[in-house]
Design an enzyme around this catalytic site. Structure first.
Site, short mmCIF file in Angstrom:
data_model
loop_
_atom_site.label_atom_id
_atom_site.label_comp_id
_atom_site.label_asym_id
_atom_site.label_seq_id
_atom_site.Cartn_x
_atom_site.Cartn_y
_atom_site.Cartn_z
N ASP A 197 15.90 -35.48 -10.38
CA ASP A 197 14.32 -36.16 -10.34
C ASP A 197 13.19 -35.67 -9.46
O ASP A 197 12.37 -36.42 -8.74
CB ASP A 197 14.59 -37.65 -10.48
CG ASP A 197 15.37 -38.13 -11.26
OD1 ASP A 197 15.84 -37.79 -12.32
OD2 ASP A 197 16.04 -39.32 -11.01
N GLU A 200 10.28 -40.16 -20.84
CA GLU A 200 10.07 -40.65 -19.46
C GLU A 200 9.68 -39.76 -18.36
O GLU A 200 9.39 -38.53 -18.75
CB GLU A 200 11.48 -41.11 -18.99
CG GLU A 200 12.65 -39.94 -19.22
CD GLU A 200 14.09 -40.53 -18.80
OE1 GLU A 200 14.37 -41.52 -18.58
OE2 GLU A 200 14.90 -39.86 -19.60
#
Length: 533
Positions: A16, A188
Site C-alpha cells: 500500500d 478503495e
C-alpha cells in the site's frame, strides 16, 4: 545514462505505498497492520535507492492496537507534504472479518519527517484507506472508502470526500460520495491530484490479490461527476501470468522536479506450483506518461508493469548497508518491530555489557494483547538466520526461542522449554491455521550448557531448522517445512479469512504461568544467500 529503477524497490512486507516529494527528497509510506511502531517510512533522492527513515506512530498516544486481529491495525497510510509540513493520515482497524469494519481514522503532522509528530486528530470511522488532498485554494479534504455492512456480496460503497478544517482540526460539512468505481469493483485506496485544472482520482480496485488494478477517473469539479479513463485500467497484471510482478495495484503518484510522473504501487512475486508470495506484498515503481487527451498511461509500449524503469536521474544519495549480525547495545535496532504495542521495561531489557536483549515471558503466541516478541522482515527468497539464547525454564508453561512467523495462527517455532522427564528441551512447534503440532523429537539439553544456538535455513519455498549446544555442531530438528504456507495466499486458498501481511524472523519468550521467566538473546544474524533478492 540514468540508473534504472529495479523493482521491487522495497522487498518483503511493504504494501500500500503512498509516495510524495518534498523539494529534492522523495518519501514512501507503507502499511504495517498489527506491527508496532506503525507506518514504515523510506527516503530517496532518485527513486532508485531507498533508505529506511523511521516509523512515526511510535507511541501509544498515536497508535494503540491492543487486541486488534491479525492483519488489523494500520491499513494504507497517506503521507503528503504541503507548505513545509508533513501530514500523515492513517487508520486503526479493530475488526474486519465479518459484516462490519470497526475502524478509526486519524491525522498527525510534523515539520520534520523524523518528528515529533502531533497528537492524533480523529477524523471519522466510515471506512478505511483515508487520504488527504491539499487543493490549490487552500482547502483540505479527506477521502476514504465507504463500507456498507448490509451488502455481504459487495460492501465497497465507493469513495467519499469531506472537507477538513485545519484550524479547528475537525471535519467540516457532510461527506459526499464522488465515485462508485468501475466494473472491476472493490474500489478503495483513493488518492486525489489536481493537474492543469482537472481533478484526477486514483483508486485501487479488484481486491489486493491477483485481480488487483489501478483505476483513474477525472473531473473539473472536486465533487464530480468523475469520468473513467478510456485507457482503463491504468495498470494491472491480471491476465498476464508471465509477468514477474503480480498483484499490481494500489498506486499513488508523484511528480518530479522536471515534470515527470511516476507511480508507486504494491506487487507480489509468486513462487512454486501454488503461486504463493512468500515475501508478501512489496513496493514497486512505474514511469507514467500523459496522453494527448490528458490521461495517464504506463510509459512502456506494452502498458504493463515493468521490472526495470528509467529513473529521473542520479544523485549522491548513498544507502547504508545493514549488518548481517544484529546486536542489542541499549535499544532495539531500527528494523525491529513488536506486535500491537510497544514493549516497556516490564517485558524487555538490555544487557549492555554483552550487548544482548532480555525478553521477560508474557502471553502465548496466540495472544492479541501482550507478547514478548520482536522481529524483522523476511526480505529475500534465500537466507539464513541464527541466534543464541540463554533460558532456564522451570515448567512447561515457559518457552523461548526463534520463529519464522506470519501471524498468531501460522508460524514455525524452534524453542527451549521444560519437560518433566527430560528437563530442558529443544523442540520444533508448527502452527498451521491454528492447529499446533510438534515436528520431530524433543531434544534434551545436557546439564551445564548455558547457551542454545538456533538456526533457520530458508531456501525459497522450504525452511529447515537446526540447533547446537556449542555454536559449531548443528543438528537438524524436525522435517523440512513448506515456507509458502507463511503467506497471504495460503489463507485465501483454505478460506480461513483474508490476511495482508508478511513473514518475520522473530525472537520471543512466553510464560503463561505469570512468573516472567527471562530469556537472553545475544544476537540475531540475518544473511541473504544466493538467488534473486
Amino acid at each position: 545514462m540514468a540508473e534504472m529503477i529495479k523493482n521491487p524497490v522495497l522487498r518483503g512486507f511493504h504494501p500500500d505505498p503512498c509516495i510524495c516529494r518534498a523539494g529534492d527528497d522523495y518519501y514512501i509510506a507503507t502499511s504495517t497492520f498489527q506491527w508496532f511502531p506503525g507506518v514504515e517510512l523510506y527516503h530517496s533522492r532518485d527513486l532508485v535507492h531507498w533508505e529506511f527513515t523511521g516509523r512515526p506512530l511510535d507511541e501509544k498516544r498515536l497508535l494503540d492496537m491492543t487486541g486488534v486481529p491479525d492483519s488489523g491495525g494500520v491499513w494504507a497510510p497517506c503521507l503528503t507534504y504541503e507548505d513545509g509540513m508533513f501530514y500523515l493520515v492513517y487508520s486503526n482497524v479493530k475488526t474486519f472479518r465479518n459484516y462490519y469494519k470497526d475502524v478509526d481514522n486519524f491525522l498527525t503532522y510534523s515539520r520534520d519527517i523524523h518528528g515529533p509528530w502531533s497528537d492524533p486528530v480523529y477524523l471519522n470511522s466510515s471506512g478505511f484507506d483515508p487520504s488527504l488532498f491539499h487543493d490549490d485554494d487552500g482547502k483540505k479534504y479527506i477521502l476514504n472508502q465507504i463500507w456498507d455492512h448490509r451488502d455481504k456480496n459487495d460492501p465497497f460503497d465507493g469513495i467519499a470526500l469531506q472537507e477538513y478544517d485545519p484550524e479547528q482540526q475537525c471535519m467540516k460539512g457532510e461527506p459526499v460520495q464522488i465515485f462508485k468505481g468501475s466494473s472491476i469493483g472493490v474500489t478503495e485506496g483513493p488518492h486525489l491530484y489536481k493537474i492543469n485544472g482537472m481533478y484526477y482520482l486514483v483508486c485501487a480496485e479488484g481486491g489486493t490479490f491477483y485481480e488487483h488494478a489501478v483505476t483513474v477517473a477525472r473531473s473539473k469539479n472536486i465533487e464530480g461527476p468523475y469520468e473513467l479513463s478510456p485507457y482503463h485500467p491504468l495498470m494491472t497484471s491480471f491476465g498476464h501470468p508471465e509477468l514477474r510482478l503480480q498483484k499490481c495495484g494500489h498506486g499513488s503518484l508523484v511528480c518530479t522536479q522536471n515534470g515527470e510522473w511516476y507511480m508507486a504501487h504494491l506487487c507480489g512475486r509468486p513462487e512454486g506450483v501454488h503461486k504463493r508470495c512468500m515475501l508478501g506484498r512489496e513496493t514497486s515503481i512505474q514511469k507514467l506518461k500523459m496522453t494527448e487527451d490528458g490521461w495517464f498511461v504506463i510509459d512502456h509500449p506494452s502498458g504493463l508493469p515493468q521490472n526495470e524503469v528509467p529513473s529521473p536521474g542520479l544523485s549522491d544519495f548513498i544507502v547504508s548497508e545493514r549488518p548481517a549480525k544484529r546486536v542489542f547495545p541499549a535499544k532495539l535496532p531500527d528494523e525491529f518491530q513488536t506486535l500491537r504495542i510497544p514493549l516497556d521495561q516490564r517485558w524487555m531489557a538490555f544487557n549492555e555489557e554483552r550487548q544482548s536483549l532480555v525478553l521477560y515471558g508474557k502471553e502465548s503466541m496466540e495472544s492479541l494483547h501482550t507478547q514478548s516478541l520482536v522481529g524483522i522482515r523476511r526480505e529475500h527468497f534465500d537466507f539464513m538466520a541464527e541466534t543464541s539464547v540463554r533460558f532456564w525454564p522451570v515448567n512447561y508453561q515457559q518457552m523461548a526461542g526463534m520463529a519464522l512467523y506470519y501471524d498468531t495462527t501460522n508460524y514455525f517455532y524452534l524453542n527451549v522449554s521444560w519437560d518433566e522427564v527430560l528437563g530442558r528441551t529443544v523442540s520444533m512447534i508448527i502452527c498451521d491455521h491454528g492447529e499446533i503440532s510438534v515436528s520431530g523429537e524433543r531434544c534434551q539439553i545436557a546439564d551445564g550448557e548455558n547457551n542454545v544456538y538456533m538456526r533457520m535455513n530458508v531456501k525459497n519455498k522450504t525452511a529447515q531448522f537446526s540447533w547446537s549446544p556449542d555454536g559449531e555442531n548443528y543438528f537438524e530438528i524436525g522435517e523440512e517445512l513448506d515456507a509458502t504456507k507463511l503467506s497471504d495466499d495460503y489463507y485465501n486458498e483454505a478460506e480461513h479469512g483474508l490476511r495482508f501481511t508478511g513473514t518475520f524472523i522473530v525472537l520471543c519468550c512466553q510464560d503463561t504461568s505469570g512468573q516472567r521467566c527471562p530469556a537472553e538473546f545475544e544476537y540475531l544474524t540475518y544473511s541473504p544467500s544466493g538467488g534473486e533478492a
